[in-house]
Design an enzyme around this catalytic site. Structure first.
Site, PDB file in Angstrom:
ATOM      1  N   SER A 129       0.821  -1.207   0.000  1.00  0.00           N
ATOM      2  CA  SER A 129       0.000   0.000   0.000  1.00  0.00           C
ATOM      3  C   SER A 129       0.852   1.253   0.000  1.00  0.00           C
ATOM      4  CB  SER A 129      -0.910   0.026   1.227  1.00  0.00           C
ATOM      5  OG  SER A 129      -1.580   1.265   1.262  1.00  0.00           O
ATOM      6  N   LYS A 183      -4.906  -6.398   3.336  1.00  0.00           N
ATOM      7  CA  LYS A 183      -4.781  -5.254   2.405  1.00  0.00           C
ATOM      8  C   LYS A 183      -6.166  -4.833   1.905  1.00  0.00           C
ATOM      9  CE  LYS A 183      -2.945  -2.249  -0.475  1.00  0.00           C
ATOM     10  NZ  LYS A 183      -3.704  -2.044  -1.672  1.00  0.00           N
ATOM     11  N   HIS A 186      -7.796  -2.930   4.606  1.00  0.00           N
ATOM     12  CA  HIS A 186      -7.126  -1.620   4.611  1.00  0.00           C
ATOM     13  C   HIS A 186      -7.791  -0.706   3.578  1.00  0.00           C
ATOM     14  CE1 HIS A 186      -4.380   1.081   2.492  1.00  0.00           C
ATOM     15  NE2 HIS A 186      -3.762   1.289   3.638  1.00  0.00           N
TER      16      HIS A 186
HETATM   17  P1  NBP Z   1      -1.602  -2.235 -13.580  1.00  0.00           P
HETATM   18  O1  NBP Z   1      -2.552  -2.798 -12.611  1.00  0.00           O
HETATM   19  O2  NBP Z   1      -2.031  -1.126 -14.462  1.00  0.00           O
HETATM   20  O3  NBP Z   1      -1.053  -3.436 -14.507  1.00  0.00           O
HETATM   21  C1  NBP Z   1      -0.171  -3.196 -15.566  1.00  0.00           C
HETATM   22  C2  NBP Z   1       0.897  -4.276 -15.623  1.00  0.00           C
HETATM   23  O4  NBP Z   1       0.287  -5.572 -15.780  1.00  0.00           O
HETATM   24  C3  NBP Z   1       1.801  -4.101 -16.835  1.00  0.00           C
HETATM   25  O5  NBP Z   1       3.109  -4.435 -16.451  1.00  0.00           O
HETATM   26  C4  NBP Z   1       1.233  -5.093 -17.818  1.00  0.00           C
HETATM   27  O6  NBP Z   1       2.138  -5.526 -18.784  1.00  0.00           O
HETATM   28  C5  NBP Z   1       0.895  -6.221 -16.893  1.00  0.00           C
HETATM   29  N1  NBP Z   1       0.020  -7.240 -17.473  1.00  0.00           N
HETATM   30  C6  NBP Z   1      -1.299  -7.196 -17.788  1.00  0.00           C
HETATM   31 BR1  NBP Z   1      -2.356  -5.711 -17.670  1.00  0.00          BR
HETATM   32  N2  NBP Z   1      -1.786  -8.341 -18.271  1.00  0.00           N
HETATM   33  C7  NBP Z   1      -0.732  -9.173 -18.264  1.00  0.00           C
HETATM   34  C8  NBP Z   1      -0.578 -10.520 -18.641  1.00  0.00           C
HETATM   35  N3  NBP Z   1      -1.614 -11.236 -19.087  1.00  0.00           N
HETATM   36  N4  NBP Z   1       0.643 -11.076 -18.538  1.00  0.00           N
HETATM   37  C9  NBP Z   1       1.690 -10.362 -18.086  1.00  0.00           C
HETATM   38  N5  NBP Z   1       1.612  -9.081 -17.681  1.00  0.00           N
HETATM   39  C10 NBP Z   1       0.415  -8.477 -17.769  1.00  0.00           C
HETATM   40  O7  NBP Z   1      -0.241  -1.798 -12.857  1.00  0.00           O
HETATM   41  P2  NBP Z   1      -0.042  -0.969 -11.498  1.00  0.00           P
HETATM   42  O8  NBP Z   1      -0.971   0.189 -11.393  1.00  0.00           O
HETATM   43  O9  NBP Z   1       1.433  -0.735 -11.410  1.00  0.00           O
HETATM   44  O10 NBP Z   1      -0.459  -2.012 -10.344  1.00  0.00           O
HETATM   45  C11 NBP Z   1       0.170  -3.274 -10.197  1.00  0.00           C
HETATM   46  C12 NBP Z   1      -0.562  -4.016  -9.074  1.00  0.00           C
HETATM   47  O11 NBP Z   1      -0.424  -3.269  -7.858  1.00  0.00           O
HETATM   48  C13 NBP Z   1      -2.069  -4.157  -9.319  1.00  0.00           C
HETATM   49  O12 NBP Z   1      -2.522  -5.359  -8.786  1.00  0.00           O
HETATM   50  C14 NBP Z   1      -2.658  -3.012  -8.545  1.00  0.00           C
HETATM   51  O13 NBP Z   1      -3.993  -3.244  -8.146  1.00  0.00           O
HETATM   52  C15 NBP Z   1      -1.725  -2.964  -7.341  1.00  0.00           C
HETATM   53  N6  NBP Z   1      -1.655  -1.665  -6.677  1.00  0.00           N
HETATM   54  C16 NBP Z   1      -1.660  -0.521  -7.406  1.00  0.00           C
HETATM   55  C17 NBP Z   1      -1.582   0.705  -6.744  1.00  0.00           C
HETATM   56  C18 NBP Z   1      -1.552   1.990  -7.530  1.00  0.00           C
HETATM   57  O14 NBP Z   1      -1.563   3.059  -6.873  1.00  0.00           O
HETATM   58  N7  NBP Z   1      -1.498   1.962  -8.865  1.00  0.00           N
HETATM   59  C19 NBP Z   1      -1.488   0.742  -5.354  1.00  0.00           C
HETATM   60  C20 NBP Z   1      -1.443  -0.451  -4.639  1.00  0.00           C
HETATM   61  C21 NBP Z   1      -1.533  -1.653  -5.318  1.00  0.00           C
HETATM   62  P3  NBP Z   1       2.247  -4.754 -20.216  1.00  0.00           P
HETATM   63  O15 NBP Z   1       3.109  -3.579 -19.972  1.00  0.00           O
HETATM   64  O16 NBP Z   1       2.862  -5.757 -21.103  1.00  0.00           O
HETATM   65  O17 NBP Z   1       0.845  -4.389 -20.619  1.00  0.00           O
END
Ligand code: NBP
Length: 468
Positions: A129, A183, A186
């Site tokens: 988080s 989480k 949270h």
């Molecule tokens: P995203 O949730 O936007 O996911 C994008 C990533 O997933 C890219 O690297 C993409 O690869 C990859 N991906 C996808 Br979409 N489908 C795929 C597949 N079939 N095989 C392999 N890779 C795949 O990224 P994020 O916002 O950085 O979040 C990552 C995780 O962390 C998520 O679970 C999110 O819920 C969690 N999270 C996010 C935040 C936030 O503030 N953003 C906070 C806390 C937790 P590509 O580049 O090849 O499309």
């Protein structure tokens, strides 16, 4: 040079920043992303920041790691996580550790843990988080699943996490999918907290008639006291931000339709499954749904009757009452969230430590707040505490705040201002503090129309009566 043991796949915002955080702390790390351009771009931009080994295909990524390997997956929750695990597996060796650091649904984590353990791998499902800034500078990390796996990466995870009073905001949460469950709760509390702050804003703006500048000052002042928290701090910042195009306050140009990614809804769904009254979080989820009905609301506005007055009493006393309502409702949201985690632990056989959970939420994460020290103290003093409202500190704080809390709700009803989270939190408090509730009538009705039987207050047993 020796190869790294630790790798990260999924270089979107969270993955990039987490990988940089690991490298900044001096750990060598292998990185990979499904689309090769992102890995190349990442190395071009940040490669100089630490000891990175980049790979554009999954086989070379795994080969770049020294066994026993530890690989953290930072991709979109759901099927992408299964896709990545499937792609990794043929290249891994028994004993390698996979960590899912995304916002996965805890039941998916339980399923993956079972499957991967049976196949000889170690698996951790961890909440991370703090958004992208937290990922880079120190998030709150909530790992659950394999203890052996956790011991292997404990040094890295505790070093990259936020630190508060010399303590890492990372601890082993418990068995199974408990890391992702915690989480999820949270995030549910985050939903409730944000809704409560939004209701306070509505009251300050529309009942008390404060300007944006004045509202910003109120939040700044609140952030000096018991309400001191990241969410109150950023709210104050929002009211200080001007729109470069119009010169007006930017917040006034933001469309009033709240989005969501689903973790609040999951929290409510799980609470319903467990039979735990989690009203604050659920009202917050519904409030976002209602806000999304913008077109319907605009059409209904001139048609549906209701009051729209303002508060004519002492404004500064009212502002203080709103503060009290916010504080007391926030205590209820946390009390409900911790009660939900306790029920889940019983249901799924996890050994959760609520005091430790409060400790690791004190830094890095979105709900970080001074208030969490008090929750930690409450559970340290009484580890089997049934409800946070019964801890002496919170019991007294809510008792003190309740007069203002009730005033605010009365004013909101009179002015026609919706305050679902404030009102449902007070209803929960009033129900929880009553030894008697009118559920006797519900039981009588159920017995009358469906012979569902009932228990009596004066003798043991199960009864059915012929009513009327
Ligand atoms: P995203 O949730 O936007 O996911 C994008 C990533 O997933 C890219 O690297 C993409 O690869 C990859 N991906 C996808 Br979409 N489908 C795929 C597949 N079939 N095989 C392999 N890779 C795949 O990224 P994020 O916002 O950085 O979040 C990552 C995780 O962390 C998520 O679970 C999110 O819920 C969690 N999270 C996010 C935040 C936030 O503030 N953003 C906070 C806390 C937790 P590509 O580049 O090849 O499309």
């Amino acid at each position: 040079m020796s190869r790294p043991h630790f790798g990260l796949t999924g270089l979107a915002v969270m993955g990039q920043n987490l990988a940089r955080n690991v490298a900044h702390k001096g750990f060598p790390i292998a990185v990979h992303n499904r689309s090769a351009e992102k890995t190349e771009q990442f190395l071009k931009e940040f490669g100089h920041e630490g000891d990175f080994t980049g790979s554009t295909d999954i086989a070379s990524f795994v080969a770049a790691l020294e066994a026993p390997r530890a690989i953290i997956i930072m991709v979109k929750a759901g099927k992408p996580v299964d896709d990545v695990i499937d792609a990794l597996k043929p290249h891994l060796s028994p004993g390698d550790l996979i960590i899912d650091g995304g916002n996965s649904l805890f039941t998916d984590t339980e399923r993956r843990l079972k499957q991967l353990t049976a196949e000889g791998f170690l698996f951790i499902g961890t909440g991370v988080s703090g958004g992208e800034e937290g990922a880079l500078k120190g998030p709150s990390i909530m790992p659950g699943g394999s203890v052996e796996g956790y011991e292997r990466v404990k040094d890295i995870l505790t070093t990259i996490s936020a630190q508060v009073d010399g303590e890492a905001c990372c601890t082993y949460i418990g068995e199974g999918g408990s890391g992702h469950y915690v989480k999820m709760v949270h995030n549910g509390i985050e939903y409730a907290d944000m809704q409560l702050i939004a209701e306070a804003y509505d009251l300050l703006k529309n009942a008390a008639g404060l300007s944006n500048e004045e509202i910003g000052e109120v939040f700044t002042e609140w952030n000096q006291g018991d309400l001191d928290s990241f969410l109150i701090e950023i709210t104050a910042q929002i009211f200080q931000t001007k729109d470069p195009d119009t010169g007006g306050h930017l917040v006034d140009y933001v469309l009033d339709k709240a989005g969501q990614k689903g973790t609040g809804k999951w929290t409510s769904q799980s609470a319903l499954d467990l039979g735990v009254p989690v009203t604050g979080i659920t009202e917050a989820v519904f409030a976002r749904f209602l806000s999304a009905l913008k077109d319907q609301r605009v059409a209904a506005a001139p048609q549906l009757a209701g009051p729209s007055g303002t508060y004519n009493g002492d404004k500064s006393a009212f502002v203080q009452a709103v503060r009290d309502a916010l504080y007391a409702s926030k205590v209820v949201a946390y009390a409900q969230g911790f009660a939900q985690m306790d029920s889940a632990a019983t249901e799924y056989g996890w050994h959760l430590n609520p005091g430790e959970i409060a400790t690791i939420w004190r830094g890095g994460c979105i709900i970080r707040a001074r208030f969490l020290n008090r929750i930690k103290e409450a559970y340290d003093t009484q580890p089997d505490l049934q409800n946070l409202l019964l801890a002496p500190y919170f019991r007294d704080a809510v008792a003190q705040a309740q007069e203002g809390w009730r005033t605010v709700i009365k004013v909101a009803v009179e002015c026609g201002i919706p305050i679902p989270a404030f009102a449902s939190s007070l209803a929960y408090y009033d129900a929880y503090r009553r030894a008697w509730l009118p559920a006797n009538l519900i039981q009588a009705q159920r017995d009358l129309f469906g012979a569902h039987t009932y228990e009596r207050t004066d003798k043991e047993g199960v009864f059915h009566s012929s009513w009327g």
